[in-house]
Design a protein around this motif. Structure first.
Motif, PDB file in Angstrom:
ATOM      1  N   THR A 273       0.830  -1.203   0.000  1.00 58.36           N
ATOM      2  CA  THR A 273       0.000   0.000   0.000  1.00 58.36           C
ATOM      3  C   THR A 273       0.863   1.251   0.000  1.00 58.36           C
ATOM      4  OG1 THR A 273      -1.751  -1.164   1.198  1.00 58.36           O
ATOM      5  CG2 THR A 273      -1.841   1.242   1.207  1.00 58.36           C
ATOM      6  N   VAL A 274       0.563   2.167  -0.919  1.00 56.98           N
ATOM      7  CA  VAL A 274       1.305   3.412  -1.070  1.00 56.98           C
ATOM      8  C   VAL A 274       0.366   4.573  -0.768  1.00 56.98           C
ATOM      9  CG1 VAL A 274       2.639   4.854  -2.644  1.00 56.98           C
ATOM     10  CG2 VAL A 274       2.746   2.357  -2.853  1.00 56.98           C
ATOM     11  N   ASP A 275       0.715   5.394   0.227  1.00 55.89           N
ATOM     12  CA  ASP A 275      -0.098   6.571   0.548  1.00 55.89           C
ATOM     13  C   ASP A 275       0.149   7.668  -0.471  1.00 55.89           C
ATOM     14  OD1 ASP A 275      -1.348   5.522   2.828  1.00 55.89           O
ATOM     15  OD2 ASP A 275       0.344   6.060   4.104  1.00 55.89           O
ATOM     16  N   LYS A 276      -0.939   8.338  -0.850  1.00 56.51           N
ATOM     17  CA  LYS A 276      -0.894   9.427  -1.811  1.00 56.51           C
ATOM     18  C   LYS A 276      -1.481  10.685  -1.177  1.00 56.51           C
ATOM     19  CE  LYS A 276       0.624   7.139  -5.477  1.00 56.51           C
ATOM     20  NZ  LYS A 276       1.787   7.557  -6.303  1.00 56.51           N
TER      21      LYS A 276
ATOM     22  N   GLY B 122      -5.191  10.021  -1.162  1.00 61.95           N
ATOM     23  CA  GLY B 122      -5.743   8.760  -0.677  1.00 61.95           C
ATOM     24  C   GLY B 122      -4.658   7.702  -0.617  1.00 61.95           C
ATOM     25  N   HIS B 123      -4.880   6.563  -1.258  1.00 59.16           N
ATOM     26  CA  HIS B 123      -3.844   5.529  -1.295  1.00 59.16           C
ATOM     27  C   HIS B 123      -4.061   4.595  -2.479  1.00 59.16           C
ATOM     28  CE1 HIS B 123      -7.012   3.299   1.036  1.00 59.16           C
ATOM     29  NE2 HIS B 123      -6.593   2.300   0.280  1.00 59.16           N
ATOM     30  N   GLU B 124      -3.018   3.823  -2.777  1.00 58.22           N
ATOM     31  CA  GLU B 124      -3.072   2.779  -3.790  1.00 58.22           C
ATOM     32  C   GLU B 124      -2.638   1.454  -3.167  1.00 58.22           C
ATOM     33  OE1 GLU B 124      -1.815   5.488  -7.703  1.00 58.22           O
ATOM     34  OE2 GLU B 124      -0.395   4.046  -6.860  1.00 58.22           O
ATOM     35  N   VAL B 125      -3.223   0.359  -3.624  1.00 62.84           N
ATOM     36  CA  VAL B 125      -2.755  -0.984  -3.290  1.00 62.84           C
ATOM     37  C   VAL B 125      -2.218  -1.606  -4.569  1.00 62.84           C
ATOM     38  CG1 VAL B 125      -3.342  -3.247  -2.352  1.00 62.84           C
ATOM     39  CG2 VAL B 125      -4.471  -1.197  -1.450  1.00 62.84           C
ATOM     40  N   TRP B 126      -0.944  -1.989  -4.554  1.00 61.17           N
ATOM     41  CA  TRP B 126      -0.280  -2.543  -5.739  1.00 61.17           C
ATOM     42  C   TRP B 126      -0.369  -4.068  -5.673  1.00 61.17           C
ATOM     43  CZ3 TRP B 126       4.433   0.385  -8.020  1.00 61.17           C
ATOM     44  CH2 TRP B 126       4.181   1.757  -8.018  1.00 61.17           C
ATOM     45  N   TYR B 127      -1.403  -4.629  -6.253  1.00 62.94           N
ATOM     46  CA  TYR B 127      -1.647  -6.068  -6.146  1.00 62.94           C
ATOM     47  C   TYR B 127      -0.567  -6.918  -6.806  1.00 62.94           C
ATOM     48  CZ  TYR B 127      -6.408  -4.959  -4.587  1.00 62.94           C
ATOM     49  OH  TYR B 127      -7.496  -4.496  -3.895  1.00 62.94           O
ATOM     50  N   THR B 128       0.072  -6.397  -7.834  1.00 61.07           N
ATOM     51  CA  THR B 128       1.074  -7.181  -8.568  1.00 61.07           C
ATOM     52  C   THR B 128       2.498  -6.896  -8.099  1.00 61.07           C
ATOM     53  OG1 THR B 128       0.812  -5.491 -10.299  1.00 61.07           O
ATOM     54  CG2 THR B 128      -0.251  -7.615 -10.667  1.00 61.07           C
ATOM     55  N   ALA B 129       2.661  -6.224  -6.950  1.00 64.21           N
ATOM     56  CA  ALA B 129       4.001  -5.881  -6.463  1.00 64.21           C
ATOM     57  C   ALA B 129       4.815  -7.111  -6.073  1.00 64.21           C
ATOM     58  CB  ALA B 129       3.890  -4.932  -5.276  1.00 64.21           C
TER      59      ALA B 129
ATOM     60  N   ASP C 130       9.725   8.720  -4.885  1.00 61.08           N
ATOM     61  CA  ASP C 130      10.355   7.771  -3.978  1.00 61.08           C
ATOM     62  C   ASP C 130       9.896   7.941  -2.538  1.00 61.08           C
ATOM     63  OD1 ASP C 130      11.817   6.541  -5.980  1.00 61.08           O
ATOM     64  OD2 ASP C 130      13.566   7.850  -5.724  1.00 61.08           O
ATOM     65  N   SER C 131       9.607   9.177  -2.116  1.00 64.21           N
ATOM     66  CA  SER C 131       9.198   9.403  -0.728  1.00 64.21           C
ATOM     67  C   SER C 131       7.865   8.708  -0.409  1.00 64.21           C
ATOM     68  CB  SER C 131       9.070  10.908  -0.451  1.00 64.21           C
ATOM     69  OG  SER C 131       8.109  11.509  -1.307  1.00 64.21           O
ATOM     70  N   GLU C 132       7.005   8.549  -1.403  1.00 60.76           N
ATOM     71  CA  GLU C 132       5.734   7.837  -1.168  1.00 60.76           C
ATOM     72  C   GLU C 132       5.979   6.360  -0.874  1.00 60.76           C
ATOM     73  OE1 GLU C 132       2.938  10.687  -4.049  1.00 60.76           O
ATOM     74  OE2 GLU C 132       3.477   8.672  -4.701  1.00 60.76           O
ATOM     75  N   HIS C 133       7.021   5.802  -1.466  1.00 61.70           N
ATOM     76  CA  HIS C 133       7.312   4.386  -1.275  1.00 61.70           C
ATOM     77  C   HIS C 133       8.126   4.122  -0.017  1.00 61.70           C
ATOM     78  CE1 HIS C 133       5.703   2.830  -5.106  1.00 61.70           C
ATOM     79  NE2 HIS C 133       5.906   4.074  -5.499  1.00 61.70           N
ATOM     80  N   GLU C 134       8.786   5.148   0.507  1.00 58.63           N
ATOM     81  CA  GLU C 134       9.547   4.969   1.751  1.00 58.63           C
ATOM     82  C   GLU C 134       8.621   4.603   2.911  1.00 58.63           C
ATOM     83  OE1 GLU C 134      11.665   8.588   2.208  1.00 58.63           O
ATOM     84  OE2 GLU C 134      13.073   8.187   0.560  1.00 58.63           O
ATOM     85  N   GLY C 135       7.396   5.120   2.874  1.00 57.36           N
ATOM     86  CA  GLY C 135       6.437   4.813   3.934  1.00 57.36           C
ATOM     87  C   GLY C 135       5.439   3.747   3.566  1.00 57.36           C
ATOM     88  N   ALA C 136       5.672   3.041   2.443  1.00 53.15           N
ATOM     89  CA  ALA C 136       4.725   2.025   1.988  1.00 53.15           C
ATOM     90  C   ALA C 136       4.656   0.878   2.983  1.00 53.15           C
ATOM     91  CB  ALA C 136       5.119   1.519   0.610  1.00 53.15           C
ATOM     92  N   ARG C 137       3.503   0.204   2.998  1.00 51.96           N
ATOM     93  CA  ARG C 137       3.309  -0.854   3.995  1.00 51.96           C
ATOM     94  C   ARG C 137       2.713  -2.099   3.323  1.00 51.96           C
ATOM     95  NH1 ARG C 137      -0.388   3.141   4.189  1.00 51.96           N
ATOM     96  NH2 ARG C 137      -2.605   2.646   4.296  1.00 51.96           N
TER      97      ARG C 137
END
Length: 266
Positions: free
Chosen positions: A131-134, A137-144, A259-266
């Motif tokens: 999950t990436v916060d925007k 809102g946010h995105e869920v990357w199902y194919t990550a 890149d900063s959005e992905h640093e906090g991804a969960r």
């Protein structure tokens, strides 16, 4: 004669994308089931968007594992896997299927009919919940959790009153399908060749999209999504996820991956 099925399938890909991926909506009524299926050459991803389904995956003749998936969860079916979907609930279930379109799909009422070799078929695996916060809102990357997949599947969740950047892509094609809420979508005007040129959003065709409707954006087409009500969609695209030109952005983000959005991804 092909095996019977109680499910119905609706194609969601617009001609604007050049049909570079599969994107369909499968409706499975209460008590319904699909045939067992096998796609020898294709990778597919399934996301449940309504109700719940059980995935029955064959490991060998007479051996079938069962996994239950609820809304906004799902699985990847690698090439050669053998599986079917079952709705044991009392309401309709909806499932999104995305993936490659390299070969044919074989179907049978009996899984054993699709097990052509002594080796067990590849196992299905859960989709990612990365999950990436925007800012909106946010995105869920199902194919990550796939290794270099030729397509991408995301959940897009945007809160009311927010909007995406006004953007285009040089190579990426994408299709969105609204699951819940409502969005005003600007889409359809070709992007200028000069990325420093000013763009007037008022010139871009606009349309409202609610549940079970969607749109496609081809490369070099300007588009923006505005949440009229908090909305959630499923996006299927080609694999060029860093290919983003932001013509306007409410938070001043530049082009490409942030890149900063992905640093906090969960």
């Amino acid at each position: 004669m092909p095996p019977s099925t109680t499910s119905t399938v609706r194609d969601l890909v617009g001609d604007a994308t050049g049909r570079r991926y599969v994107f369909t909506e499968l409706s499975l009524p209460a008590g319904g089931t699909t045939p067992f299926r096998r796609h020898p050459d294709d990778l597919r991803t399934h996301i449940v968007i309504g109700g719940a389904v059980e995935l029955e995956a064959a490991a060998a003749p007479g051996e079938v594992s069962t996994t239950r998936y609820g809304a906004f969860t799902g699985w990847h079916a690698p090439p050669g896997s053998v599986y079917r979907l079952v709705n044991r609930g009392d309401t309709e279930a909806l499932v999104i299927e995305a993936g490659t379109r390299a070969g044919t799909v074989r179907e049978a009422d009996d899984a054993a009919a699709l097990l052509d070799t002594p080796a067990p078929p590849p196992a299905c695996r859960d989709a990612s919940d990365y999950t990436v916060d925007k800012p909106w809102g946010h995105e869920v990357w199902y194919t990550a959790n796939l290794d270099g997949p030729p397509y991408a599947v995301k959940q897009i969740h945007m809160t009311a009153g927010h909007q995406s950047s006004l953007q285009s892509h040089r190579f990426k094609a994408e299709t969105n399908y609204v699951v819940e809420g409502e969005a005003k979508v600007l889409n359809g005007l070709r992007a200028p060749a000069d990325t420093t040129e000013a763009v007037d959003p008022a010139r871009i065709p606009a349309a409202l999209h609610g549940p079970r409707t969607g749109w496609s954006s081809a490369p070099d087409i300007l588009h923006r999504v505005i949440a009229q009500r908090t909305y959630t969609s499923i996006e299927v695209s080609t694999s060029e996820l860093d290919d983003v030109i932001r013509w306007q952005d409410d938070t001043g983000r530049g082009d490409g991956r942030i890149d900063s959005e992905h640093e906090g991804a969960r």
